[in-house]
Design a protein around this motif. Sequence first.
Motif, mmCIF file in Angstrom:
data_model
loop_
_atom_site.group_PDB
_atom_site.id
_atom_site.type_symbol
_atom_site.label_atom_id
_atom_site.label_comp_id
_atom_site.label_asym_id
_atom_site.label_seq_id
_atom_site.Cartn_x
_atom_site.Cartn_y
_atom_site.Cartn_z
ATOM 1 N N GLU B 3 0.834 -1.211 0.000
ATOM 2 C CA GLU B 3 0.000 0.000 0.000
ATOM 3 C C GLU B 3 0.866 1.256 0.000
ATOM 4 O O GLU B 3 0.991 1.937 0.999
ATOM 5 C CB GLU B 3 -0.886 0.025 1.250
ATOM 6 C CG GLU B 3 -1.820 -1.140 1.357
ATOM 7 C CD GLU B 3 -2.216 -1.354 2.801
ATOM 8 O OE1 GLU B 3 -2.384 -0.356 3.515
ATOM 9 O OE2 GLU B 3 -2.323 -2.517 3.201
ATOM 10 N N THR B 4 1.470 1.516 -1.109
ATOM 11 C CA THR B 4 2.375 2.663 -1.133
ATOM 12 C C THR B 4 2.080 3.580 -2.305
ATOM 13 O O THR B 4 2.850 4.462 -2.614
ATOM 14 C CB THR B 4 3.832 2.197 -1.273
ATOM 15 O OG1 THR B 4 3.904 1.374 -2.427
ATOM 16 C CG2 THR B 4 4.273 1.431 -0.059
ATOM 17 N N ASN B 5 0.923 3.346 -2.954
ATOM 18 C CA ASN B 5 0.660 4.215 -4.094
ATOM 19 C C ASN B 5 0.233 5.592 -3.609
ATOM 20 O O ASN B 5 -0.021 5.810 -2.433
ATOM 21 C CB ASN B 5 -0.419 3.601 -4.985
ATOM 22 C CG ASN B 5 -1.696 3.377 -4.210
ATOM 23 O OD1 ASN B 5 -2.285 4.330 -3.741
ATOM 24 N ND2 ASN B 5 -2.099 2.127 -4.061
ATOM 25 N N GLY B 6 0.169 6.542 -4.516
ATOM 26 C CA GLY B 6 -0.103 7.921 -4.167
ATOM 27 C C GLY B 6 -1.442 8.151 -3.485
ATOM 28 O O GLY B 6 -1.677 9.209 -2.935
ATOM 29 N N ASN B 7 -2.311 7.148 -3.446
ATOM 30 C CA ASN B 7 -3.630 7.328 -2.849
ATOM 31 C C ASN B 7 -3.656 7.055 -1.351
ATOM 32 O O ASN B 7 -4.571 7.456 -0.670
ATOM 33 C CB ASN B 7 -4.653 6.415 -3.529
ATOM 34 C CG ASN B 7 -4.806 6.784 -5.002
ATOM 35 O OD1 ASN B 7 -4.731 7.954 -5.346
ATOM 36 N ND2 ASN B 7 -4.980 5.784 -5.839
ATOM 37 N N ALA B 8 -2.647 6.350 -0.871
ATOM 38 C CA ALA B 8 -2.631 6.062 0.561
ATOM 39 C C ALA B 8 -2.610 7.389 1.309
ATOM 40 O O ALA B 8 -1.948 8.330 0.903
ATOM 41 C CB ALA B 8 -1.405 5.236 0.911
ATOM 42 N N SER B 9 -3.373 7.472 2.424
ATOM 43 C CA SER B 9 -3.475 8.763 3.098
ATOM 44 C C SER B 9 -2.258 9.049 3.961
ATOM 45 O O SER B 9 -2.023 10.165 4.364
ATOM 46 C CB SER B 9 -4.743 8.812 3.940
ATOM 47 O OG SER B 9 -4.590 7.938 5.031
ATOM 48 N N ARG B 10 -1.475 8.028 4.267
ATOM 49 C CA ARG B 10 -0.262 8.244 5.051
ATOM 50 C C ARG B 10 0.769 7.177 4.701
ATOM 51 O O ARG B 10 0.479 5.981 4.759
ATOM 52 C CB ARG B 10 -0.587 8.174 6.541
ATOM 53 C CG ARG B 10 0.598 8.477 7.445
ATOM 54 C CD ARG B 10 0.179 8.329 8.903
ATOM 55 N NE ARG B 10 1.326 8.478 9.786
ATOM 56 C CZ ARG B 10 1.568 9.585 10.510
ATOM 57 N NH1 ARG B 10 0.754 10.605 10.453
ATOM 58 N NH2 ARG B 10 2.621 9.650 11.296
ATOM 59 N N VAL B 11 1.940 7.598 4.293
ATOM 60 C CA VAL B 11 3.018 6.657 3.980
ATOM 61 C C VAL B 11 4.232 7.034 4.817
ATOM 62 O O VAL B 11 4.611 8.205 4.897
ATOM 63 C CB VAL B 11 3.403 6.697 2.481
ATOM 64 C CG1 VAL B 11 4.460 5.633 2.180
ATOM 65 C CG2 VAL B 11 2.182 6.477 1.602
ATOM 66 N N GLU B 12 4.828 6.033 5.465
ATOM 67 C CA GLU B 12 6.015 6.256 6.282
ATOM 68 C C GLU B 12 7.208 5.549 5.634
ATOM 69 O O GLU B 12 7.176 4.336 5.421
ATOM 70 C CB GLU B 12 5.785 5.730 7.704
ATOM 71 C CG GLU B 12 4.555 6.370 8.353
ATOM 72 C CD GLU B 12 4.395 6.030 9.834
ATOM 73 O OE1 GLU B 12 3.690 6.787 10.515
ATOM 74 O OE2 GLU B 12 4.975 5.017 10.287
ATOM 75 N N ILE B 13 8.220 6.328 5.330
ATOM 76 C CA ILE B 13 9.364 5.795 4.576
ATOM 77 C C ILE B 13 10.637 5.982 5.395
ATOM 78 O O ILE B 13 10.872 7.060 5.938
ATOM 79 C CB ILE B 13 9.552 6.564 3.245
ATOM 80 C CG1 ILE B 13 8.216 6.728 2.522
ATOM 81 C CG2 ILE B 13 10.558 5.864 2.350
ATOM 82 C CD1 ILE B 13 8.097 8.038 1.797
ATOM 83 N N ILE B 61 7.542 11.212 6.320
ATOM 84 C CA ILE B 61 6.133 10.854 6.430
ATOM 85 C C ILE B 61 5.373 11.744 5.453
ATOM 86 O O ILE B 61 5.533 12.968 5.474
ATOM 87 C CB ILE B 61 5.601 11.070 7.862
ATOM 88 C CG1 ILE B 61 6.424 10.258 8.862
ATOM 89 C CG2 ILE B 61 4.115 10.703 7.945
ATOM 90 C CD1 ILE B 61 6.078 10.539 10.330
ATOM 91 N N LEU B 62 4.596 11.127 4.570
ATOM 92 C CA LEU B 62 3.776 11.868 3.611
ATOM 93 C C LEU B 62 2.332 11.580 3.973
ATOM 94 O O LEU B 62 1.941 10.413 4.060
ATOM 95 C CB LEU B 62 4.044 11.395 2.172
ATOM 96 C CG LEU B 62 5.496 11.042 1.780
ATOM 97 C CD1 LEU B 62 5.544 10.581 0.320
ATOM 98 C CD2 LEU B 62 6.433 12.214 2.008
ATOM 99 N N ALA B 63 1.544 12.602 4.237
ATOM 100 C CA ALA B 63 0.189 12.348 4.735
ATOM 101 C C ALA B 63 -0.788 13.411 4.274
ATOM 102 O O ALA B 63 -0.408 14.540 3.964
ATOM 103 C CB ALA B 63 0.189 12.287 6.260
ATOM 104 N N ASP B 64 -2.079 13.021 4.249
ATOM 105 C CA ASP B 64 -3.125 14.003 3.971
ATOM 106 C C ASP B 64 -3.484 14.754 5.250
ATOM 107 O O ASP B 64 -3.824 15.926 5.219
ATOM 108 C CB ASP B 64 -4.371 13.303 3.410
ATOM 109 C CG ASP B 64 -4.084 12.707 2.040
ATOM 110 O OD1 ASP B 64 -3.191 13.248 1.353
ATOM 111 O OD2 ASP B 64 -4.725 11.705 1.667
ATOM 112 N N ASP B 65 -3.412 14.050 6.400
ATOM 113 C CA ASP B 65 -3.745 14.678 7.681
ATOM 114 C C ASP B 65 -2.515 15.356 8.282
ATOM 115 O O ASP B 65 -1.391 15.124 7.849
ATOM 116 C CB ASP B 65 -4.272 13.627 8.668
ATOM 117 C CG ASP B 65 -5.590 13.039 8.199
ATOM 118 O OD1 ASP B 65 -6.313 13.744 7.467
ATOM 119 O OD2 ASP B 65 -5.871 11.871 8.537
#
Lengths: 387, 186
Positions: B3-13, B61-65
């Motif tokens: 689940e790492t596509n651009g639609n995920a609301s939060r990605v931790e790398i 961390i890339l997130a919508d929130d």
Amino acid sequence: MPASPILMQGNEAVAEGAIAAGARFFAGYPITPSTEIAETLARRMPEVGGSFMQMEDEIASIAAVCGASLAGLKALTATSGPGFSLMQEMIGFAEMAQVPCVIVDVMRGGPSTGLPTEPSQGDVMQARWGTHGEHSVIALVPSSVYECYTLTIEAFNLAEQYRTPVIVLSDALLGHMREAVTLPEPGSLRIAERGTPDCAPEEYDTVMSDLDNILPRPPLGSPFRVHVTGLVYNRRSGAPETGDPEVASDLGRYLREKIYHHRDAIARVEEYEMKDAEVAIFAYGSVARSAKAVVKWARARGVPVGLVRPITLWPFPTLAVDRMAERVRTVIVPEMNIKQMSWEVQAAVAGRAKVVDFGRVDGKLITPPQIEELVKPEFYYHDWEKP
Amino acid sequence: MAETNGNASRVEIRFSGSGGQGILLAAAIVAEAATALGKNVVQTQSYGPAARGGASKAEAILADDEIDYPEIDTPDVSLCLSQEAYEKYARDTRPGGLLVYDSGLVEPDDRLRGRELHGIPFTQAAAEHLKKTVVANIVAVGALVEITGMVPAEAAEAAVVSRVPERFRELNVEAFRLGRRLASEA
């Protein structure tokens, strides 16, 4: 067109905030984790007609900053723990001689060389009491890259308004952290300028600041006759006068009251979910971010937890702490030191609520689960008796 | 695909490697590309007092929130460029997560079973194709972006251009594109 978000580091944001505030002089000695502030200003100061000086050490740095400010410029230095320790004597001089300037301390683990690359909040009491003698102080503590920018501007405004050094307490995590930020439009910012006294130069000896009218300091070299000294001085003439206890008392009390008299106007806090909170987390700087995550976690479970985040650490935000103490049963104080602010909270809460401290001094940020563990059911169940 | 596509609301790398490999730059590039998309972004770093060697890590961390706690316990995605960093940092990649690693330098073990693994010899490829091992980090970023799609490749390439000194720009852009190619061929 609204400004678009940019990726900015905490230390860069401090440097850009200083430029936006009108600072045109920086003197410093590089030290991790503050170095990017010097690095950025070495490039930026010449671009805006300002000066950057790398000094031989931190004592010389704060001395040069005082000199630049006395000559009329807004000036700053940036350092970390060991350098902040070296600066204390001259910070006292700036308090005594009422020299507006900004000192940024990007806190790292200490004492001494300590943990050069790891964050800490171990300098919060040093910011308050680091220099000797009775004095007042203003210290601001950002918890985001955006605030590194806005609070550096605020620091310059307060320095000018109250004619005093102002300390910005960042930390290694925040200083090196990058965040997507949309900076405020330059025109939307309040920038306090120094100005000159509202009287003729020859009348200058007849006017004197009082707590509600702090006169600006005319720059050295202007027609105003200015005397600058670290000795106790007569507040009217500015000349040293150490033989009269009344003069010493007048100055000593004035220097303290200059800030304390205005502390409700200066002190800023963020209160989050405090309306019906029965447990408050009192947290500042980086740690406040973990605390906010815990408030959201707790609220999602129906647990009445709120956050009180001091933005101004000194003067201590007594009003907000009073409000908190009247409302909640328990105050949790997590900090990256051992009990430094929790003692202060405990004194201000004065038995009205239970104060639980949690300290971490291993160079790591306090995590949300560590704070969650402190939110015990007996702190919010109604049948639990207030102490 | 994890689940790492651009639609995920939060990605931790988590980016990890040895000091001097350009781990921080790799993280800053991904963070800057996500910033351009209007995401909430926090990027942190952790290293010791030494400028070279030792395991270092950077996180994004890339997130919508709104992002409160800025650090990561169990990354969704890891990029790893050294064995020491693998032992220390990359092993925490969450079950179902994804690990991109330099297959010439890192040997994953059984403990990462249940994660999607992509091994590519970044350092060796940088030496062979570009005669410069120093851009292995950018080759790796190119592969990471191609595999995960967490930020558009154009935004990431623009971030490469903005984050590296002008005289090394061309080399780094080539490195980025090489990484994308290696990932799509793998």
